[in-house]
Design a protein around this motif. Structure first.
Motif, PDB file in Angstrom:
ATOM      1  N   LYS A 180      12.495  -5.612  23.443  1.00 10.80           N
ATOM      2  CA  LYS A 180      11.189  -5.160  23.928  1.00 10.80           C
ATOM      3  C   LYS A 180      10.057  -5.863  23.193  1.00 10.80           C
ATOM      4  O   LYS A 180       9.064  -6.277  23.786  1.00 10.80           O
ATOM      5  N   ARG A 255      16.488  -0.539  36.124  1.00  9.40           N
ATOM      6  CA  ARG A 255      15.341   0.290  35.762  1.00  9.40           C
ATOM      7  C   ARG A 255      15.425   0.762  34.308  1.00  9.40           C
ATOM      8  O   ARG A 255      14.455   0.671  33.554  1.00  9.40           O
ATOM      9  N   HIS A 258      14.918  -2.158  31.714  1.00  8.54           N
ATOM     10  CA  HIS A 258      13.556  -2.671  31.561  1.00  8.54           C
ATOM     11  C   HIS A 258      12.578  -1.598  31.111  1.00  8.54           C
ATOM     12  O   HIS A 258      11.571  -1.914  30.473  1.00  8.54           O
ATOM     13  N   ARG A 259      12.881  -0.337  31.380  1.00  6.81           N
ATOM     14  CA  ARG A 259      12.058   0.737  30.828  1.00  6.81           C
ATOM     15  C   ARG A 259      12.134   0.728  29.311  1.00  6.81           C
ATOM     16  O   ARG A 259      11.135   0.917  28.610  1.00  6.81           O
ATOM     17  N   THR A 262      11.521  -3.766  28.186  1.00  4.87           N
ATOM     18  CA  THR A 262      10.381  -4.572  28.621  1.00  4.87           C
ATOM     19  C   THR A 262       9.135  -3.706  28.524  1.00  4.87           C
ATOM     20  O   THR A 262       8.510  -3.633  27.489  1.00  4.87           O
ATOM     21  N   VAL A 264       7.209  -0.071  30.807  1.00  6.83           N
ATOM     22  CA  VAL A 264       7.104   0.751  32.017  1.00  6.83           C
ATOM     23  C   VAL A 264       6.160   0.093  33.009  1.00  6.83           C
ATOM     24  O   VAL A 264       6.404   0.092  34.221  1.00  6.83           O
ATOM     25  N   LEU A 267       7.805  -2.664  34.937  1.00  3.44           N
ATOM     26  CA  LEU A 267       8.752  -2.107  35.895  1.00  3.44           C
ATOM     27  C   LEU A 267       8.022  -1.571  37.123  1.00  3.44           C
ATOM     28  O   LEU A 267       8.465  -1.781  38.261  1.00  3.44           O
ATOM     29  N   PHE A 270       7.073  -4.447  39.256  1.00  5.61           N
ATOM     30  CA  PHE A 270       8.231  -4.989  39.965  1.00  5.61           C
ATOM     31  C   PHE A 270       8.577  -4.143  41.186  1.00  5.61           C
ATOM     32  O   PHE A 270       8.811  -4.668  42.277  1.00  5.61           O
ATOM     33  N   GLU A 271       8.606  -2.844  41.029  1.00  2.00           N
ATOM     34  CA  GLU A 271       8.950  -1.961  42.140  1.00  2.00           C
ATOM     35  C   GLU A 271       7.914  -2.061  43.255  1.00  2.00           C
ATOM     36  O   GLU A 271       8.264  -2.028  44.444  1.00  2.00           O
ATOM     37  N   ILE A 307      10.626  -9.872  37.156  1.00  2.00           N
ATOM     38  CA  ILE A 307       9.966  -9.032  36.163  1.00  2.00           C
ATOM     39  C   ILE A 307       9.762  -9.868  34.909  1.00  2.00           C
ATOM     40  O   ILE A 307      10.708 -10.396  34.333  1.00  2.00           O
TER      41      ILE A 307
END
Length: 334
Positions: A180, A255, A258-259, A262, A264, A267, A270-271, A307
């Motif tokens: 992260k 999910r 990357h939560r 990376t 929130v 993410l 990306f969504e 992402i």
């Protein structure tokens, strides 16, 4: 990892402290919470990992960040000065307990003499006492010199110096807890999320889109399916539903990864990108709802959704569409 280690050596002080704060949040040491101080009058603390709600009245770990200029490793004089601060401020009541772990974060490494002291805790203790006047007395505060009082000497003699260690850029670069921080501080693309697979039994978290697909399959067959298990047992639609479940859980794994590794915010972006990429295909007219599902899946497989610059694999993009259905943003049964 070599190039990553080089970049870690170039971090500014604030960046290094931010990196360690994120690293501590992911390191898996059971921290109740992490606090970043790292400023003037920090009382010898840059980043703290508290193991309980008791905070400084209970167990805690201290990470002292020491960014050095190019080619300069952390040496014994400066390290002893930092250790001296901890004993002084503890004696003054700034924190009721001493750290259970004290880590020098030195991206450019430590000198040979300091490493020898850290690897021989009794020698480190003796060196702090013997060199207090030279390295600690005048560096703890600019207002006055701090002599080695009997109280301070007793605190030093009673401390277990095996709790002192160091971290270099090489160690941080290869540590899994750094993902992260590498993404947020250095801007590096995240690694690959582990592949997710559907468990044998249907899960509560997937039942919304599964029930929608149950109705879609019933419409395509001409007679409704009573349960999702009936669909899975069907010779024509069972394998198709199993594929959708694997895609859903692959996206779930993506999910979660990357939560935690990376951000929130990345993410969410990306969504939203997946949603905007498929929604126009979703809204086209189709002979059956199953044709709509197939068209959306095919289109999702061709999109270049990424992402933080890392392209998501096809099943993730497809599975994210089922998450959209699960959450009511793009239902298979409108």
């Amino acid at each position: 990892m070599t190039s990553v280690a080089i970049r870690l050596k170039e971090l500014e002080e604030d960046e290094l402290e931010e990196f360690i704060e994120l690293w501590c949040e992911r390191v898996g040491s059971g921290y109740e919470f992490v606090e970043r101080i790292g400023k003037a009058n920090d009382k010898g603390r840059d980043v703290i990992g508290f193991l309980t709600q008791a905070k400084h009245e209970g167990p805690w770990h201290l990470y002292q960040c020491k960014r050095k200029t190019r080619g300069s490793a952390l040496g014994a004089p400066e390290a002893l000065g930092e250790l001296g601060k901890v004993f002084h401020y503890h004696s003054q009541g700034a924190y009721r307990t001493m750290p259970e772990k004290y880590v020098f974060v030195a991206p450019r490494g430590v000198t040979g003499p300091l490493q020898d002291l850290i690897f021989n805790p009794s020698d480190l203790k003796a060196a702090l006492i013997a060199n207090w006047d030279d390295y600690c007395a005048g560096s703890i505060t600019q207002r006055r010199k701090i002599p080695l009082s009997p109280e301070l000497k007793a605190l030093i003699e009673g401390y277990e110096f095996g709790k002192v260690s160091h971290l270099s850029a090489a160690g941080l670069a290869k540590h899994p807890a750094s993902l992260k921080a590498l993404t947020q501080v250095l801007g590096l693309p995240p690694g690959d999320a582990p592949v997710g697979a559907a468990p044998d039994l249907l899960q509560a978290e997937e039942m919304e889109y599964i029930d929608q697909l149950r109705q879609v399959y019933g419409e395509a067959r001409g007679t409704p399916f009573a349960t999702a298990d009936d669909v899975l047992a069907d010779g024509m639609h069972g394998d198709h539903l199993r594929e959708q479940r694997n895609r859903f859980f692959d996206a779930t794994s993506f999910r979660l990864f990357h939560r935690d590794n990376t951000s929130v915010e990345a993410l969410v972006e990306f969504e939203a990108e997946v949603h905007h990429g498929v929604v126009d295909v979703y809204r086209l007219p189709y002979g059956t709802r199953l044709e709509r599902v197939g068209a959306v899946m095919r289109h999702a497989s061709t999109m270049t959704c990424a992402i933080k610059g890392k392209l998501a694999r096809i099943p993730v993009r497809q599975g994210m569409c089922h998450h959209l259905a699960n959450e009511g943003l793009m239902k298979w049964i409108p």
